[in-house]
Design a protein around this motif. Structure first.
Motif, PDB file in Angstrom:
ATOM      1  N   SER A  92       0.798  -1.224   0.000  1.00 10.96           N
ATOM      2  CA  SER A  92       0.000   0.000   0.000  1.00 10.96           C
ATOM      3  C   SER A  92       0.832   1.276   0.000  1.00 10.96           C
ATOM      4  N   ALA A  93       2.147   1.180  -0.082  1.00 11.44           N
ATOM      5  CA  ALA A  93       2.978   2.387  -0.149  1.00 11.44           C
ATOM      6  C   ALA A  93       2.668   3.135  -1.445  1.00 11.44           C
ATOM      7  N   PRO A  94       2.603   4.464  -1.407  1.00 14.55           N
ATOM      8  CA  PRO A  94       2.240   5.216  -2.613  1.00 14.55           C
ATOM      9  C   PRO A  94       3.204   5.016  -3.781  1.00 14.55           C
ATOM     10  N   TYR A  95       4.423   4.668  -3.499  1.00 12.45           N
ATOM     11  CA  TYR A  95       5.435   4.520  -4.549  1.00 12.45           C
ATOM     12  C   TYR A  95       5.798   3.063  -4.816  1.00 12.45           C
ATOM     13  N   ALA A  96       4.954   2.123  -4.391  1.00 11.40           N
ATOM     14  CA  ALA A  96       5.248   0.688  -4.544  1.00 11.40           C
ATOM     15  C   ALA A  96       5.425   0.294  -6.005  1.00 11.40           C
ATOM     16  N   ARG A  97       4.656   0.882  -6.887  1.00 14.31           N
ATOM     17  CA  ARG A  97       4.749   0.554  -8.323  1.00 14.31           C
ATOM     18  C   ARG A  97       6.147   0.858  -8.862  1.00 14.31           C
ATOM     19  N   TRP A  98       6.703   1.991  -8.440  1.00 10.53           N
ATOM     20  CA  TRP A  98       8.017   2.386  -8.958  1.00 10.53           C
ATOM     21  C   TRP A  98       9.142   1.570  -8.339  1.00 10.53           C
ATOM     22  N   VAL A  99       8.953   1.094  -7.107  1.00  9.17           N
ATOM     23  CA  VAL A  99       9.956   0.197  -6.519  1.00  9.17           C
ATOM     24  C   VAL A  99       9.964  -1.121  -7.281  1.00  9.17           C
ATOM     25  N   GLU A 100       8.782  -1.623  -7.601  1.00  4.61           N
ATOM     26  CA  GLU A 100       8.682  -2.905  -8.300  1.00  4.61           C
ATOM     27  C   GLU A 100       9.199  -2.819  -9.730  1.00  4.61           C
ATOM     28  N   TYR A 101       8.735  -1.825 -10.481  1.00  7.57           N
ATOM     29  CA  TYR A 101       9.040  -1.756 -11.917  1.00  7.57           C
ATOM     30  C   TYR A 101      10.154  -0.781 -12.291  1.00  7.57           C
ATOM     31  N   GLY A 102      10.535   0.114 -11.397  1.00 10.75           N
ATOM     32  CA  GLY A 102      11.594   1.068 -11.679  1.00 10.75           C
ATOM     33  C   GLY A 102      11.112   2.264 -12.489  1.00 10.75           C
ATOM     34  N   THR A 103      12.008   3.215 -12.686  1.00 17.98           N
ATOM     35  CA  THR A 103      11.752   4.401 -13.499  1.00 17.98           C
ATOM     36  C   THR A 103      12.962   4.614 -14.409  1.00 17.98           C
ATOM     37  N   GLU A 104      12.999   5.764 -15.056  1.00 16.57           N
ATOM     38  CA  GLU A 104      14.153   6.077 -15.903  1.00 16.57           C
ATOM     39  C   GLU A 104      15.435   6.162 -15.089  1.00 16.57           C
ATOM     40  N   ARG A 105      15.308   6.662 -13.858  1.00 10.79           N
ATOM     41  CA  ARG A 105      16.505   6.888 -13.026  1.00 10.79           C
ATOM     42  C   ARG A 105      16.711   5.863 -11.921  1.00 10.79           C
TER      43      ARG A 105
END
Length: 112
Positions: free
Chosen positions: A83-96
């Protein structure tokens, strides 16, 4: 000498009741709890100096189960999510930020 052949006749209603039973839901929840515990153990924790909420991602893992899950709502299921707001980006990553694939690795390691 020929071996005897066993025959089994299944009824759709009986299989449906089995898939929605408390026994199957309990097993699905047990597997989901195992996956959750692996995910917690491998979750990254940010540095206190740079991360405003260090440990939020690691403490935000949850499990739920139901007897009416699946696409047709006809079987017991269990779900693991963060339920962390940034869980999606931890799992899949971003450009940086590189992807950590925490849930994927937890399923591969503990989903048995």
């Amino acid at each position: 000498m020929a071996t005897p052949r066993a025959r089994v006749r299944l009824k759709r209603a009986g299989v449906g009741r089995l898939l929605r039973s408390e026994m199957v839901e309990t097993e699905m929840r047990r597997r989901a709890e195992t996956i959750r515990s692996v995910a917690v153990s491998i979750s990254p924790v940010g540095e206190a100096a740079r991360d405003p909420h260090p440990g939020l991602y690691k403490s935000s893992w949850h499990v739920s189960s139901t007897r009416r899950g699946g696409r047709r709502r006809n079987r017991a299921t269990a779900t693991v999510w963060n339920s962390a707001p940034y869980a999606r980006w931890v799992e899949y990553g971003t450009e940086r930020v590189p992807a950590h694939h925490v849930l994927l690795r937890a399923v591969l390691a503990g989903g048995r």
